[in-house]
Design a protein around this motif. Structure first.
Motif, PDB file in Angstrom:
ATOM      1  N   THR A  46       0.793  -0.609  -0.302  1.00 31.70           N
ATOM      2  CA  THR A  46       0.009  -0.016  -0.335  1.00 31.70           C
ATOM      3  C   THR A  46       0.760   1.123   0.127  1.00 31.70           C
ATOM      4  O   THR A  46       0.400   3.105  -0.831  1.00 31.70           O
ATOM      5  N   ARG A  53      -4.269   4.697   6.098  1.00 36.30           N
ATOM      6  CA  ARG A  53      -3.027   3.956   5.327  1.00 36.30           C
ATOM      7  C   ARG A  53      -2.007   3.828   5.961  1.00 36.30           C
ATOM      8  O   ARG A  53      -0.937   3.039   6.281  1.00 36.30           O
ATOM      9  N   TRP A  56      -9.695  -0.390   6.402  1.00 35.68           N
ATOM     10  CA  TRP A  56      -9.743  -1.524   5.242  1.00 35.68           C
ATOM     11  C   TRP A  56     -10.446  -0.711   3.803  1.00 35.68           C
ATOM     12  O   TRP A  56     -10.067  -0.917   3.075  1.00 35.68           O
ATOM     13  N   TYR A 103     -10.763   2.407   2.711  1.00 34.39           N
ATOM     14  CA  TYR A 103      -9.392   2.976   1.978  1.00 34.39           C
ATOM     15  C   TYR A 103      -9.163   2.394   1.029  1.00 34.39           C
ATOM     16  O   TYR A 103      -9.120   2.292  -0.481  1.00 34.39           O
TER      17      TYR A 103
END
Length: 305
Positions: free
Chosen positions: A156, A184, A272, A275
């Motif tokens: 990431t 992140r 998550w 994201y």
């Protein structure tokens, strides 16, 4: 010996950009010879090319010498996930298609054949989510010592600069993008587990099989926390969810239900999911030929979380 009479599917040709002089063009030109080489070396009989196929590999239906059906996969250069074969070998058929053979030179993978036309997306949503959860649970195992897989933090991190640059051209610019990038940064730093993840898990990546009812295919393996794998499952069929009444509440309920069913922290799954929704949404909106409407809806979905 004459080369195999194969024609790459148009979806694959289009996805590779149509540059006849580049690596992708050279690979497409060499495909018939590579297919024939693997057919000869592994004593396989060609049946047909899988249509419409994917955008990053060629899949050919074959028969092994003993008559067993198989699938021969050739990853396109620079497009296919790294170490797919290593992940399939590590799972050894547990929750995923079994790897039968691999060729390091061409990257070819000989896999057990599944029913490519029958994925979990063919099931009603509630049943599909239940089967998906049961399948992905099997994949979450410790990686072997000395494994080749990237860490979730490393994977990431590669996207952060690009995402910020792309976000300036979309409605993700501002608080939503800032929150995404901060998540992140923070999430990998305090994760409490490192297991092998599918990396691209969703209902369409789970196909019907003979050896087991449902098996995963097409991993983009990475080592990290389970919530990352589960996030894309939250986003599965999000268009249907968005079309209903009370979409924001339904999105949050889905996060809670999936988190609780697999003993994953709700807040981390929500983070998550946000994201992955923003990252995918921004890329759809900004890439040439992207699905702008889908990208904008992904960004809207992120605000509901």
């Amino acid at each position: 010996m004459a080369t195999a009479p194969i024609e790459p599917p148009q979806r694959l040709v289009s996805a590779l950009g149509g540059d006849p002089d580049g690596p992708a063009g050279a690979w497409l030109e060499a495909l018939p010879g590579m297919v024939q080489q693997r057919l000869d070396a592994w004593e396989l009989t060609l049946e047909r090319v899988h249509e419409p196929g994917g955008r990053s590999s060629l899949l050919v239906h074959v028969r092994l010498a003993d008559g067993t059906p198989g699938a021969l996969k050739f990853p396109a250069p620079g497009r296919a996930p790294a170490h797919e074969g290593a992940a399939l070998a590590h799972w050894d058929g547990w929750g995923a298609a079994r790897l039968l053979r691999a060729d390091a030179g061409s990257g070819a993978l000989l896999l057990e054949r599944l029913q490519g036309a029958v994925s979990l997306r063919s099931l009603p949503e509630a049943k599909a989510l239940l089967e998906a959860a049961g399948t992905v649970r099997r994949l979450w195992v410790p990686p072997a010592d000395g494994h080749p897989f990237a860490s979730l933090a490393g994977r990431t991190e590669e996207a952060v600069g690009e995402l910020r640059a792309l976000g300036s051209a979309t409605q993700a610019e501002g608080p939503l993008l800032d929150e995404t990038l901060e998540l992140r940064r923070a999430l990998p730093a305090d994760a409490s587990e490192d297991v092998l993840l599918h990396g691209a898990f969703r209902q369409g990546k789970v196909l019907a099989g003979e050896r087991a009812p449902w098996l995963a295919v097409g991993p983009s393996p990475v080592v990290g926390e389970r919530a990352y794998d589960l996030a894309w499952l939250v986003l599965d069929r999000f268009e249907d969810l968005a079309a209903g009444s009370g979409a924001a509440s339904a999105a949050r309920r889905r996060v809670a239900k999936l988190a609780d069913s697999l003993d994953v922290d709700r807040d981390r799954l929500r983070s998550w999911t946000l994201y992955r929704a923003v990252d995918s949404g921004v890329r759809e909106v900004t890439r040439a030929g992207g699905d702008v409407q889908r990208g904008e809806l992904l960004l809207e979905f992120a605000t509901w979380l």
